[in-house]
Design an enzyme around this catalytic site. Structure first.
Site, PDB file in Angstrom:
ATOM      1  CB  SER A 200      -0.876  -0.019   1.253  1.00  0.00           C
ATOM      2  OG  SER A 200      -1.671   1.141   1.305  1.00  0.00           O
ATOM      3  N   GLY A 201       0.402   2.306  -0.660  1.00  0.00           N
ATOM      4  CA  GLY A 201       1.184   3.536  -0.756  1.00  0.00           C
ATOM      5  C   GLY A 201       1.236   4.354   0.513  1.00  0.00           C
ATOM      6  CB  THR A 238      -8.416   6.455 -16.760  1.00  0.00           C
ATOM      7  OG1 THR A 238      -9.284   6.335 -17.898  1.00  0.00           O
ATOM      8  CG2 THR A 238      -7.273   7.414 -17.065  1.00  0.00           C
ATOM      9  CB  CYS A 324      -8.375  -0.857  10.014  1.00  0.00           C
ATOM     10  SG  CYS A 324      -6.938  -0.426   9.046  1.00  0.00           S
TER      11      CYS A 324
END
Ligand code: PMP
Length: 378
Positions: A200-201, A238, A324
């Site tokens: 994950s970024g 995209t 989370c």
């Protein structure tokens, strides 16, 4: 002065990331599918970012798919494998300590008729890996084990477990949620024996809403989405060029600093433990040889949420258990042997290169004050 100690929840985007995002938004805003030069420019940015993520995982760029984050990567790995390989092989194997994005995906497969085996951690890594592999049989299509637990920082024996699992069933597809290990502890994707690997970024100083799934060549996934040919048709739509470019730039900067950052985190963690243990009623839940970036502990007599808000009022930012779960207990702490009575008073602090000894001092001093004022008041 503030202290942001919640880096396992998310990190501050790095200057490299922000610059790459701005450049993609302001100058290189073409669609990579367009045939003109602006499209080509955007495509080159995506290609460069893919190469950088691949380098950070020591794999070929052709095996990286960009997604909207680890939740999507985990869902893609689990449902994509189950749909493609699970028609007859109806068993899947996982652990009892996975992140909600893996746990809930397996719960859903179970509701669809899959047999889900969930293996609990053992005190010994070898025993854990052995038990995990023993649950794999010839009817198993998927086995999934996370690399670093997001609540406690435990490092799971992924390589041993997945290697043994594949030995039992060579057709097995293996998956690893490596979110909390990526660019924090050294590993290479192929070394882990994971056919599918999630990153994950926003845990590595990139933006939220970008992640990747690395796949071993030859593994075929049923896509979750249908549309154009982007990401080889596995993940049409995209491409988010700005977020992808930012992810690549952040990963490149992080790759170059992995060792010093790891040592810095390790020394902060050691310092934090030493200062906490000078206080009464502290129980450390993270293992000694866990991730240097995560420290989970209880302050007995103080509920996590009470302490979290007390700290936030002083601009010290931490999590209760996992961010989370928003205060809801996931049951993961119990799986690692934390008694339920202590789970209620668990705090998770998580470090980045930006943290300093001052942050640790601010935290531990504030906890000492909280103990004196809040516990005394009752
Ligand atoms: N797996 C783990 C281990 C995590 O810690 C997280 C983030 N808390 C995720 C998956 C989900 O990541 P994302 O926010 O990119 O969907």
């Amino acid at each position: 002065m503030s202290a942001y100690l919640d880096n396992a929840a998310t990190t501050k985007p790095s200057p490299e990331c922000t610059e790459a995002i701005l450049s993609a938004l302001q100058s290189n805003y073409g669609n990579p599918s367009s045939l003109h030069s602006m499209g080509l420019q955007a495509q080159l940015m995506v290609d460069a970012a893919r190469a950088r993520i691949a380098a950070a995982l020591s794999v070929d760029a052709g095996t990286i798919l960009f997604t909207s984050g680890a939740t999507e990567s985990n869902n893609m790995a689990i449902f994509g494998t189950a749909a493609r390989y699970g028609k007859r092989a109806r068993r899947v194997v996982t652990t009892t300590v996975e992140h909600a994005s893996v746990r809930s995906a397996f719960d859903t497969l179970e509701a669809q008729g899959f047999e889900v085996i969930r293996i609990a951690p053992e005190a010994s890594d070898a025993e854990f890996a052995e038990k995990f592999a023993a649950a794999v049989n010839e009817n198993t299509c998927l086995a999934s084990m996370m690399l670093v637990n997001n609540e406690t920082g435990h490092i799971l024996p992924v390589k041993a477990a997945l290697t043994a699992a594949k030995k039992k069933n060579p057709k097995l597809i293996t998956h690893c949620d490596a979110v909390q290990g990526f660019l924090k502890i050294p590993f290479s994707a192929s070394d882990l024996q994971a056919d599918l690997l999630t990153v994950s970024g926003h845990k590595i100083h990139a933006a939220k809403g970008i992640g990747a799934l690395r796949y071993q060549k030859g593994v075929k996934l049923q896509p979750l989405l249908y549309g154009g040919e982007q990401e080889k048709g596995f993940r049409p739509g995209t491409e988010s060029v700005p977020l992808i470019a930012g992810f690549g730039a952040a990963a490149e900067a992080m790759r170059k600093t992995l060792e010093p950052r790891r040592h810095h985190a390790q020394s902060l963690r050691t310092e934090c433990i030493a200062q906490l243990l000078l206080l009464d009623g502290i129980r450390i839940h993270s293992p000694e040889h866990g991730s240097p970036f995560i420290l989970s502990f209880s302050v007995q007599g103080l509920r996590s949420e009470t302490l979290l808000h007390f700290l936030a009022e002083r601009e010290i930012y931490v999590s209760s258990g996992s961010a989370c779960s928003k205060g809801k207990q996931s049951g993961v702490l119990r799986q690692f042997g934390v008694p339920d009575a202590l789970a209620d008073s668990t705090i998770r602090v998580s470090f980045s290169a930006e943290n300093t000894s001052d942050d640790i001092r601010m935290l531990t001093e504030a906890i000492a004050i909280a103990q004196k004022t809040l516990i005394h008041k009752r």
